[in-house]
Design a protein around this motif. Structure first.
Motif, PDB file in Angstrom:
ATOM      1  N   LEU A 422       0.834  -1.196   0.000  1.00 60.25           N
ATOM      2  CA  LEU A 422       0.000   0.000   0.000  1.00 60.25           C
ATOM      3  C   LEU A 422       0.875   1.256   0.000  1.00 60.25           C
ATOM      4  CD1 LEU A 422      -2.629  -0.925   2.758  1.00 60.25           C
ATOM      5  CD2 LEU A 422      -2.894  -1.116   0.281  1.00 60.25           C
ATOM      6  N   ASN A 423       0.387   2.316  -0.656  1.00 61.88           N
ATOM      7  CA  ASN A 423       1.023   3.617  -0.489  1.00 61.88           C
ATOM      8  C   ASN A 423       0.887   4.071   0.961  1.00 61.88           C
ATOM      9  OD1 ASN A 423       1.567   3.795  -3.268  1.00 61.88           O
ATOM     10  ND2 ASN A 423      -0.398   4.791  -3.680  1.00 61.88           N
ATOM     11  N   LYS A 424       1.788   4.970   1.375  1.00 64.25           N
ATOM     12  CA  LYS A 424       1.737   5.482   2.743  1.00 64.25           C
ATOM     13  C   LYS A 424       1.980   6.989   2.719  1.00 64.25           C
ATOM     14  CE  LYS A 424       3.387   3.243   6.321  1.00 64.25           C
ATOM     15  NZ  LYS A 424       4.260   2.657   7.374  1.00 64.25           N
ATOM     16  N   VAL A 425       1.251   7.709   3.584  1.00 62.69           N
ATOM     17  CA  VAL A 425       1.427   9.149   3.756  1.00 62.69           C
ATOM     18  C   VAL A 425       1.854   9.402   5.194  1.00 62.69           C
ATOM     19  CG1 VAL A 425       0.363  11.439   3.626  1.00 62.69           C
ATOM     20  CG2 VAL A 425      -0.353   9.635   2.044  1.00 62.69           C
ATOM     21  N   GLY A 426       2.932  10.154   5.374  1.00 64.18           N
ATOM     22  CA  GLY A 426       3.436  10.436   6.709  1.00 64.18           C
ATOM     23  C   GLY A 426       3.457  11.915   7.014  1.00 64.18           C
ATOM     24  N   PHE A 427       3.302  12.261   8.289  1.00 63.14           N
ATOM     25  CA  PHE A 427       3.323  13.642   8.762  1.00 63.14           C
ATOM     26  C   PHE A 427       4.319  13.724   9.920  1.00 63.14           C
ATOM     27  CE2 PHE A 427      -0.795  12.641   7.013  1.00 63.14           C
ATOM     28  CZ  PHE A 427      -1.057  13.715   6.170  1.00 63.14           C
ATOM     29  N   ILE A 428       5.386  14.467   9.717  1.00 61.15           N
ATOM     30  CA  ILE A 428       6.434  14.590  10.729  1.00 61.15           C
ATOM     31  C   ILE A 428       6.354  15.982  11.336  1.00 61.15           C
ATOM     32  CG2 ILE A 428       8.900  14.538  11.212  1.00 61.15           C
ATOM     33  CD1 ILE A 428       7.595  12.751   8.154  1.00 61.15           C
ATOM     34  N   PHE A 429       6.133  16.038  12.648  1.00 60.86           N
ATOM     35  CA  PHE A 429       5.975  17.284  13.374  1.00 60.86           C
ATOM     36  C   PHE A 429       7.234  17.588  14.181  1.00 60.86           C
ATOM     37  CE2 PHE A 429       1.819  15.364  12.816  1.00 60.86           C
ATOM     38  CZ  PHE A 429       1.035  16.426  12.374  1.00 60.86           C
ATOM     39  N   ASP A 430       7.440  18.869  14.456  1.00 57.77           N
ATOM     40  CA  ASP A 430       8.582  19.292  15.264  1.00 57.77           C
ATOM     41  C   ASP A 430       8.299  18.988  16.733  1.00 57.77           C
ATOM     42  OD1 ASP A 430      10.712  20.496  16.504  1.00 57.77           O
ATOM     43  OD2 ASP A 430      10.603  22.357  15.354  1.00 57.77           O
ATOM     44  N   GLY A 431       9.008  17.999  17.280  1.00 57.46           N
ATOM     45  CA  GLY A 431       8.826  17.635  18.681  1.00 57.46           C
ATOM     46  C   GLY A 431       9.686  18.441  19.636  1.00 57.46           C
ATOM     47  N   GLY A 432      10.545  19.334  19.097  1.00 57.64           N
ATOM     48  CA  GLY A 432      11.314  20.220  19.938  1.00 57.64           C
ATOM     49  C   GLY A 432      12.620  19.610  20.434  1.00 57.64           C
ATOM     50  N   ARG A 433      13.266  20.364  21.322  1.00 59.04           N
ATOM     51  CA  ARG A 433      14.546  19.950  21.907  1.00 59.04           C
ATOM     52  C   ARG A 433      14.330  19.263  23.245  1.00 59.04           C
ATOM     53  NH1 ARG A 433      18.389  25.300  21.429  1.00 59.04           N
ATOM     54  NH2 ARG A 433      18.937  25.143  19.210  1.00 59.04           N
ATOM     55  N   LEU A 434      15.214  18.294  23.534  1.00 56.08           N
ATOM     56  CA  LEU A 434      15.225  17.614  24.832  1.00 56.08           C
ATOM     57  C   LEU A 434      16.515  17.966  25.551  1.00 56.08           C
ATOM     58  CD1 LEU A 434      13.859  14.052  23.967  1.00 56.08           C
ATOM     59  CD2 LEU A 434      12.591  16.101  24.606  1.00 56.08           C
ATOM     60  N   THR A 435      16.397  18.322  26.811  1.00 56.14           N
ATOM     61  CA  THR A 435      17.584  18.564  27.625  1.00 56.14           C
ATOM     62  C   THR A 435      18.252  17.237  27.963  1.00 56.14           C
ATOM     63  OG1 THR A 435      16.382  18.416  29.712  1.00 56.14           O
ATOM     64  CG2 THR A 435      16.458  20.585  28.620  1.00 56.14           C
ATOM     65  N   ALA A 436      19.461  17.326  28.497  1.00 58.84           N
ATOM     66  CA  ALA A 436      20.158  16.099  28.935  1.00 58.84           C
ATOM     67  C   ALA A 436      19.337  15.366  29.978  1.00 58.84           C
ATOM     68  CB  ALA A 436      21.541  16.467  29.467  1.00 58.84           C
ATOM     69  N   GLN A 437      18.664  16.116  30.851  1.00 60.67           N
ATOM     70  CA  GLN A 437      17.821  15.488  31.869  1.00 60.67           C
ATOM     71  C   GLN A 437      16.666  14.733  31.225  1.00 60.67           C
ATOM     72  OE1 GLN A 437      16.174  18.269  34.671  1.00 60.67           O
ATOM     73  NE2 GLN A 437      15.281  16.690  35.962  1.00 60.67           N
ATOM     74  N   HIS A 438      16.050  15.341  30.212  1.00 62.92           N
ATOM     75  CA  HIS A 438      14.965  14.643  29.516  1.00 62.92           C
ATOM     76  C   HIS A 438      15.476  13.369  28.846  1.00 62.92           C
ATOM     77  CE1 HIS A 438      12.669  18.633  29.328  1.00 62.92           C
ATOM     78  NE2 HIS A 438      11.911  17.807  30.009  1.00 62.92           N
ATOM     79  N   LEU A 439      16.625  13.446  28.210  1.00 62.81           N
ATOM     80  CA  LEU A 439      17.160  12.264  27.529  1.00 62.81           C
ATOM     81  C   LEU A 439      17.411  11.128  28.503  1.00 62.81           C
ATOM     82  CD1 LEU A 439      19.638  14.009  25.061  1.00 62.81           C
ATOM     83  CD2 LEU A 439      17.480  12.899  24.469  1.00 62.81           C
ATOM     84  N   ARG A 440      17.893  11.461  29.707  1.00 61.75           N
ATOM     85  CA  ARG A 440      18.136  10.408  30.699  1.00 61.75           C
ATOM     86  C   ARG A 440      16.848   9.747  31.164  1.00 61.75           C
ATOM     87  NH1 ARG A 440      22.108  14.181  32.501  1.00 61.75           N
ATOM     88  NH2 ARG A 440      20.665  15.027  34.063  1.00 61.75           N
TER      89      ARG A 440
END
Length: 491
Positions: A422-440
């Protein structure tokens, strides 16, 4: 929700305010209302006076009323004599003596209608204060977009529909999430008098589309083109017996004299005048003929209509571009049509970076172990791509991402191939930046991903297949404003 004068005074004294007037609201006012010069406006529930001052700046002579002395004092301090600031309870038992007896061309209620205890009666009374051709503009939050604890400041769809039904012509627009209603021609009892009628009032018959009366007008090609392009929204005729039959809510079918083209519109307003000069002084000439200056327009009108015709009385017929007549029947039902077109899948995901704008991706445990963004396929009934992306992000990382209204960075179309029929349509949104604390705090779902990583684009290019990296590169270029937000992938 405030219900007494003391509560309103305390609220304003404590700094309680509604959101400021937006550029979208200013634009809607300019687009859907006649020129303000020489016209009078009434702003009901003016608060600290921002809307009233804006109306005054466009040329209206403004009366602004509110129940709160505190609000009116601040309005006077901020905006001086932009308006007459009047303390008045619009629902109170008074004769409205401070208001002008000859009525208003515009009445506005912004963030007011939900607070009216007798909404229909009050709006009907305000409608009786409109001059012929005048409009009542109501701006209000929507209940569907308002938290339950603040439901009292908003109207729901049933309330809006009931309100609009009481007017012969109603337009609704979106103003950054607010409902922006332009209401004309209040339905009145036969015995109700109209305040301040300086000219013969427009007729205000409400007609359902299926039973609209039709009138056929022929236009020269250039005027037809102006209607077709949406630039012409007022037609001028004279009050012959045939034209005096045209009512608000009727359909006019315009015919191009130079071809067989035709289109239909709904009559929103019929306003009679004593002369073409009178008409052009009151109406916006650019809505009658956007390609001619006022002086040429007057000459053109009199070339069409000699003095004996003008003496019958010019008519201004206002319309918008809603279709007046039902469309043709589709050749098949929606279900039948769905079986004739290729089927597609869709996905939504969030593009996230670290504090240095380096992309963050998750490695899939399936198939060829692709690097992916948080998100997934739309496989839950009723979800849109952004809702899917947010839900999947929580499931895949443990983090709430993409809150607010994130920017759409890329629309991605993937042609069907050996891996997916099947064909596929995707929508990629800006999820923003993550701090080092968020990444952990990332906690992967081991059933879907076994690793997350942060690299610059050079690093990711080494790790990813060319087609997958092409999507990442397109997203990053779109984020920086360097490329189109559309990508086609052939698998």
């Amino acid at each position: 929700m405030f219900t007494t004068q003391d509560e309103w005074d305390r609220g304003f004294a404590d700094g309680r305010r509604y959101r400021q007037l937006t550029d979208v609201e200013r634009s809607l006012l300019a687009t859907h209302l006649p020129p303000a010069a020489g016209r009078r406006a009434l702003d009901v529930g003016c608060g600290t006076g921002e809307l009233a001052a804006h109306l005054a700046s466009t040329g209206y002579t403004v009366d602004a009323i509110d129940w709160s002395e505190t609000a009116l004092a601040e309005a006077g301090t901020r905006h001086g004599d932009a308006a007459r600031w009047l303390r008045l309870d619009v629902e109170g038992n008074h004769d409205g003596a401070p208001l002008h007896a000859d009525g208003y061309d515009l009445i506005t209620l912004r963030f007011v209608a939900p607070f009216l205890s007798s909404r229909d009666r009050t709006l009907d009374a305000l409608g009786h204060r409109l001059r012929p051709g005048g409009a009542l503009v109501l701006i209000t939050p929507l209940a569907a977009d308002t938290p339950a604890e603040r439901r009292g400041i908003a109207l729901d769809e049933d309330e809006l529909a009931g309100l609009q039904d009481r007017w012969a012509a109603a337009e609704r627009h979106d103003a950054d999430g607010l409902a922006f209603l332009v209401l004309r021609g209040p339905h009145q009892d036969e015995t109700a008098s109209h305040v301040g009628a300086r000219r013969t009032p427009s007729r205000t018959q409400s007609v359902e589309p299926a039973s609209r009366r039709q009138h056929h007008f022929h236009l020269l090609g250039r005027y037809y083109g102006q209607v077709e392009s949406g630039r012409k929204t007022i037609e001028v005729r004279v009050a012959t017996p045939e034209k005096t039959e045209v009512e608000v809510g009727d359909a006019i079918v315009f015919h191009d004299r130079e071809s067989d083209r035709e289109l239909d519109i709904v009559v929103k307003r019929v306003t009679p005048y004593t002369s073409f000069e009178d008409l052009l002084n009151a109406e916006d000439p650019s809505r009658i003929d956007p390609d001619a200056p006022r002086e040429d327009l007057l000459v053109n009108l009199r070339s069409f209509y000699p003095p004996d015709k003008e003496a019958l009385g010019p008519l201004a017929l206002e319309f918008d571009h809603r279709p007046a007549l039902p469309g043709r029947s589709l050749p098949m039902t929606p279900s039948q049509y769905a079986q004739t077109v290729p089927h597609h899948t869709a996905y939504g995901c969030l593009y996230i970076r670290d504090e240095h704008d380096r992309p963050v991706q998750l490695r899939s445990v399936y198939g060829t172990r692709l690097w992916q963004f948080p998100g997934g396929n739309l496989d839950v009934q009723g979800e849109d791509p952004l809702q899917t992306a947010r839900r999947e992000a929580v499931e895949e990382t443990g983090l709430e991402l993409g809150l607010g209204t994130p920017r759409l960075l890329l629309t991605h179309f993937l042609h069907a191939g050996p891996g997916m029929p099947l064909n596929k349509v995707g929508f990629i949104f800006d999820g923003g930046r993550l701090t080092a604390q968020h990444l952990r705090r990332i906690r992967l779902d081991p059933a879907e991903h076994d690793m997350w990583a942060v690299h610059d684009l050079v690093g990711w290019q080494e790790l990813m297949a060319p087609l997958a990296f092409a999507r990442l590169d397109a997203i990053e270029r779109a984020r920086r404003g360097e490329g189109p937000g559309y990508l086609i992938t052939h698998t």
